[in-house]
Design a protein around this motif. Structure first.
Motif, PDB file in Angstrom:
ATOM      1  N   VAL A 403      37.325   1.003-107.529  1.00  0.00           N
ATOM      2  CA  VAL A 403      36.300   1.500-106.609  1.00  0.00           C
ATOM      3  C   VAL A 403      36.506   0.990-105.190  1.00  0.00           C
ATOM      4  CG1 VAL A 403      33.819   1.450-106.101  1.00  0.00           C
ATOM      5  CG2 VAL A 403      34.610   1.772-108.458  1.00  0.00           C
ATOM      6  N   LEU A 404      36.963  -0.260-105.043  1.00  0.00           N
ATOM      7  CA  LEU A 404      37.023  -0.899-103.731  1.00  0.00           C
ATOM      8  C   LEU A 404      38.450  -1.285-103.374  1.00  0.00           C
ATOM      9  CD1 LEU A 404      33.929  -3.270-104.022  1.00  0.00           C
ATOM     10  CD2 LEU A 404      34.053  -1.074-102.830  1.00  0.00           C
ATOM     11  N   PRO A 405      38.782  -1.267-102.081  1.00  0.00           N
ATOM     12  CA  PRO A 405      40.134  -1.655-101.653  1.00  0.00           C
ATOM     13  C   PRO A 405      40.293  -3.160-101.551  1.00  0.00           C
ATOM     14  CG  PRO A 405      38.842  -1.032 -99.756  1.00  0.00           C
ATOM     15  CD  PRO A 405      37.964  -0.773-100.955  1.00  0.00           C
ATOM     16  N   ILE A 406      41.525  -3.618-101.595  1.00  0.00           N
ATOM     17  CA  ILE A 406      41.828  -5.004-101.244  1.00  0.00           C
ATOM     18  C   ILE A 406      41.736  -5.139 -99.732  1.00  0.00           C
ATOM     19  CG2 ILE A 406      43.604  -6.798-101.261  1.00  0.00           C
ATOM     20  CD1 ILE A 406      44.622  -5.613-103.873  1.00  0.00           C
ATOM     21  N   GLY A 411      39.943 -10.315 -99.085  1.00  0.00           N
ATOM     22  CA  GLY A 411      40.732 -10.361-100.312  1.00  0.00           C
ATOM     23  C   GLY A 411      40.369  -9.298-101.326  1.00  0.00           C
ATOM     24  N   GLU A 412      40.600  -9.625-102.593  1.00  0.00           N
ATOM     25  CA  GLU A 412      40.374  -8.666-103.668  1.00  0.00           C
ATOM     26  C   GLU A 412      38.889  -8.495-103.965  1.00  0.00           C
ATOM     27  OE1 GLU A 412      42.512  -9.591-107.190  1.00  0.00           O
ATOM     28  OE2 GLU A 412      44.469  -9.026-106.337  1.00  0.00           O
ATOM     29  N   PRO A 413      38.508  -7.291-104.357  1.00  0.00           N
ATOM     30  CA  PRO A 413      37.117  -7.084-104.768  1.00  0.00           C
ATOM     31  C   PRO A 413      36.846  -7.752-106.113  1.00  0.00           C
ATOM     32  CG  PRO A 413      38.399  -5.115-105.204  1.00  0.00           C
ATOM     33  CD  PRO A 413      39.307  -6.061-104.451  1.00  0.00           C
ATOM     34  N   VAL A 438      32.480 -13.229 -99.373  1.00  0.00           N
ATOM     35  CA  VAL A 438      32.706 -13.198 -97.929  1.00  0.00           C
ATOM     36  C   VAL A 438      32.535 -14.608 -97.368  1.00  0.00           C
ATOM     37  CG1 VAL A 438      31.955 -12.221 -95.736  1.00  0.00           C
ATOM     38  CG2 VAL A 438      31.874 -10.827 -97.823  1.00  0.00           C
ATOM     39  N   PRO A 439      33.617 -15.226 -96.857  1.00  0.00           N
ATOM     40  CA  PRO A 439      33.500 -16.573 -96.285  1.00  0.00           C
ATOM     41  C   PRO A 439      32.616 -16.571 -95.040  1.00  0.00           C
ATOM     42  CG  PRO A 439      35.789 -16.003 -96.729  1.00  0.00           C
ATOM     43  CD  PRO A 439      35.005 -14.734 -96.847  1.00  0.00           C
ATOM     44  N   LEU A 440      31.606 -17.469 -95.061  1.00  0.00           N
ATOM     45  CA  LEU A 440      30.714 -17.599 -93.913  1.00  0.00           C
ATOM     46  C   LEU A 440      30.709 -19.022 -93.371  1.00  0.00           C
ATOM     47  CD1 LEU A 440      27.624 -15.528 -95.109  1.00  0.00           C
ATOM     48  CD2 LEU A 440      29.456 -14.795 -93.564  1.00  0.00           C
ATOM     49  N   GLY A 441      31.523 -19.874 -93.946  1.00  0.00           N
ATOM     50  CA  GLY A 441      31.571 -21.261 -93.509  1.00  0.00           C
ATOM     51  C   GLY A 441      32.422 -22.059 -94.468  1.00  0.00           C
ATOM     52  N   LEU A 511      33.916  -6.869 -93.914  1.00  0.00           N
ATOM     53  CA  LEU A 511      34.137  -5.976 -95.046  1.00  0.00           C
ATOM     54  C   LEU A 511      35.129  -4.876 -94.673  1.00  0.00           C
ATOM     55  CD1 LEU A 511      30.453  -5.631 -96.302  1.00  0.00           C
ATOM     56  CD2 LEU A 511      32.287  -6.974 -97.354  1.00  0.00           C
ATOM     57  N   PRO A 512      35.801  -4.289 -95.667  1.00  0.00           N
ATOM     58  CA  PRO A 512      36.750  -3.207 -95.369  1.00  0.00           C
ATOM     59  C   PRO A 512      36.061  -2.046 -94.664  1.00  0.00           C
ATOM     60  CG  PRO A 512      36.995  -3.961 -97.629  1.00  0.00           C
ATOM     61  CD  PRO A 512      35.770  -4.620 -97.098  1.00  0.00           C
ATOM     62  N   GLU A 513      36.815  -1.303 -93.933  1.00  0.00           N
ATOM     63  CA  GLU A 513      36.275  -0.163 -93.201  1.00  0.00           C
ATOM     64  C   GLU A 513      35.583   0.796 -94.152  1.00  0.00           C
ATOM     65  OE1 GLU A 513      37.794   3.387 -90.142  1.00  0.00           O
ATOM     66  OE2 GLU A 513      39.180   1.860 -90.892  1.00  0.00           O
ATOM     67  N   GLY A 514      34.392   1.224 -93.760  1.00  0.00           N
ATOM     68  CA  GLY A 514      33.625   2.143 -94.586  1.00  0.00           C
ATOM     69  C   GLY A 514      32.728   1.478 -95.604  1.00  0.00           C
ATOM     70  N   HIS A 515      32.739   0.144 -95.655  1.00  0.00           N
ATOM     71  CA  HIS A 515      31.910  -0.580 -96.626  1.00  0.00           C
ATOM     72  C   HIS A 515      31.033  -1.574 -95.871  1.00  0.00           C
ATOM     73  CE1 HIS A 515      34.017   0.967-100.175  1.00  0.00           C
ATOM     74  NE2 HIS A 515      35.084   0.940 -99.402  1.00  0.00           N
TER      75      HIS A 515
END
Length: 560
Positions: A403-406, A411-413, A438-441, A511-515
């Motif tokens: 469903v989702l891109p790398i 990284g990987e979904p 998603v790294p935030l810190g 996030l990847p484009e479109g997500h």
């Protein structure tokens, strides 16, 4: 109750088909009632929070291969427990909205709002604590559900049948008179007993048994031994269930209940259809307990009795709602360390245990003795046999990658499971959230869901058999099919999304484009097999006004 995913039935009967005039949705009615306690429940497959008296989350239906969203409602209200189904196919759902709004809604099978409870203002009204439980639906369609301080009975048309006060909290308990608009002492979902009485246990561990016709006590209110638990050791996110999703006065008690903190009782009791014995799981400041409780009805106008049959120690924390095996010989529970226990229903002795990494996850129990569990924060789904031996551990990485891109940034979904699995005749139903860490810190990489799927899973292997439909929201609870029609209803809590909402501007660019992070939404969504007649689009917003939802947007916004 079963903790939200990131925090953390009866035999089939002969069926006759009729057509519901409103909306043309196919309805089926059972031709014969089951024996014992189960006979008091609406014969719909899902008449209480975990489906039935045993908390088994098992429904004798065979889902189709592909579904489409047909209607939704209450988008701006968090739904934290299971929608339940009345004998005419009505879907009932509770919310926890602030004063001036309603907190019990009834939907026809085509999605039209039939009625809602009166808007509340004070402690005499039906208030926001309704969100902490599902209604209990009787065979005749009457509903039993508590709010913060009262147990209510409603007729199927929404008329109040009766209401009675719930017992006071233990001395020194927080969130009582003088500190909030309504004192906090709700039940954690009611159940029926062998004589048809309505029974529940308050968050402060007081057993209440009442007459279903009048609300009068049928036994003295009985205090279970544990009276308080340690506060939750996880800080409440500042924006948890904000933006009107939940009554602000209720966010701290709700957080504590989901973590099993402060209050000793945070779970739905179960009742044995075999013996009538009640099972409850509680916690004090050092230990968790599985209680076996016996109720004996009174005679000649006298009150009945409630007695503690056994108290079996398990690990610390309030643990999960207890699930009774189909044969009635074992009760399954997990503690806050993730240990699964199988205790004998006769004496509470622990027959086996295993580290299942399932913190407070309520087991789903099948007729073959196998059980199914969510792992901590929904990061795993596993199956065990009746000897606590693992059968499989599921891996849904292939679906995430399909469903989702790398992403070069995150990284990987990956995936989590959004609620306890529901067992049907030919598979497990579960909501799967797909997204990224998603790294935030330095020490923060929250899971951010961007896509949601309703899947059917092979109970023998844990592999996905079919993706039944895309979902438009973040499920935090139960997937509810029923035996009356082909609807599947899911609830959306928005717990994860609301908790990381302040970081939206930092998350979306990574996030990847479109997500993107999904918008904040709660409510319920109903699905029908593709090609079914009677597909509607009516819904109701948290304001109570009738609205509509575009079912086609599920695919276009969140992927096909």
């Amino acid at each position: 109750m079963s903790k939200p995913r990131w925090i953390t039935r009866r035999s089939a009967t002969a069926l006759a088909c009729i057509t519901l005039a409103s909306g043309g949705v196919l309805i089926q009615q059972a031709s014969a009632a089951p024996a014992g306690i189960d006979a008091y429940y609406a014969q719909t497959g899902w008449a209480t929070l975990h489906g039935d008296a045993g908390n088994r989350k098992t429904v004798p239906v065979s889902p189709s291969d592909q579904y489409q969203s047909t209607w939704s409602g209450l988008d701006n209200a968090s739904v934290l427990t299971a929608p339940v189904i009345g004998p005419d196919g009505t879907t009932y759902v509770t919310t926890g909205l602030a004063p001036g709004q309603s907190n019990l809604y009834a939907y026809a099978p085509d999605g039209k709002l039939k009625w809602k409870s009166a808007e509340w203002q004070n402690s005499d009204d039906f208030d926001s604590c309704a969100v902490l439980q599902s209604p209990l639906v009787a065979r005749n369609g009457d509903l039993y559900v508590s709010d913060c301080n009262q147990l209510w009975a409603f007729h199927p048309n929404g008329q109040v049948k009766w209401k009675v006060a719930l017992p006071d909290a233990s001395p020194g308990s927080p969130w009582q008179e003088g500190t909030r608009a309504t004192p906090f002492r709700p039940l954690v979902t009611a159940q029926f007993l062998a004589d048809g009485s309505v029974m529940g246990i308050t968050t402060w561990n007081k057993v209440v048994v009442v007459d279903p016709d009048t609300g009068a006590l049928r036994a003295p209110v009985t205090q279970l031994p544990a009276t308080a638990s340690l506060p939750a050791d996880q800080p409440k996110p500042p924006t948890l269930l904000g933006s009107g999703l939940l009554d602000p006065e209720l966010t701290i008690p709700t957080w504590e209940l989901f973590w099993g903190g402060t209050m000793p009782q945070a779970n739905t009791p179960s009742v044995s259809n075999k013996t009538g014995r009640i099972f409850a799981v509680s916690s004090d400041t050092t230990q968790g307990y599985v209680y076996g409780i016996d109720y004996v009805p009174g005679t000649g106008g006298s009150l009945g009795t409630i007695a503690l049959a056994f108290s079996a120690a398990v690990g610390s924390g309030s643990s999960s709602s207890p699930t009774i095996s189909t044969d009635g010989n074992a009760v399954y529970v997990t503690d806050n360390a993730g240990i699964l226990y199988a205790a004998g229903t006769d004496d509470g002795s622990v027959r086996c245990s295993v580290d299942a990494d399932s913190k407070g996850g309520s087991p789903t129990a099948g007729p073959d003795g196998n059980i199914y569990l969510l792992g901590d924060q929904g990061t795993s789904m596993t199956s065990y046999n009746s000897q606590c031996q693992q059968r499989w551990s599921a891996d849904f990485s292939a679906l995430a990658k399909e469903v989702l891109p790398i992403s070069p940034t995150v990284g990987e979904p990956t995936w989590i499971v959004g609620g306890p699995p529901t067992l049907t005749n030919d598979g497990l139903l579960a909501p799967i959230s797909l997204g990224y860490h998603v790294p935030l810190g330095p020490n923060a990489a929250p899971f951010v869901a961007t896509d949601f799927r309703l899947a059917k899973i092979d109970p023998a292997t844990g592999s996905i058999e079919k993706v039944l439909a895309p979902q438009s929201g973040e499920s935090d609870g139960f997937t509810v099919p029923n035996t009356l029609n082909r609807l599947i209803v899911v609830g959306y809590g928005a717990i994860g999304t609301s908790s990381i909402e302040p970081a939206r501007s930092a998350i979306d660019p990574r996030l990847p484009e479109g997500h993107k992070m999904p918008p904040l939404r709660g409510g319920i969504e109903a699905f029908l097999p593709i090609g079914s007649p009677g597909v509607g689009s009516s819904g109701v917003g948290s304001s109570g006004s009738i609205g509509s939802s575009d079912s086609a947007s599920v695919g276009s916004v969140f992927g096909s």
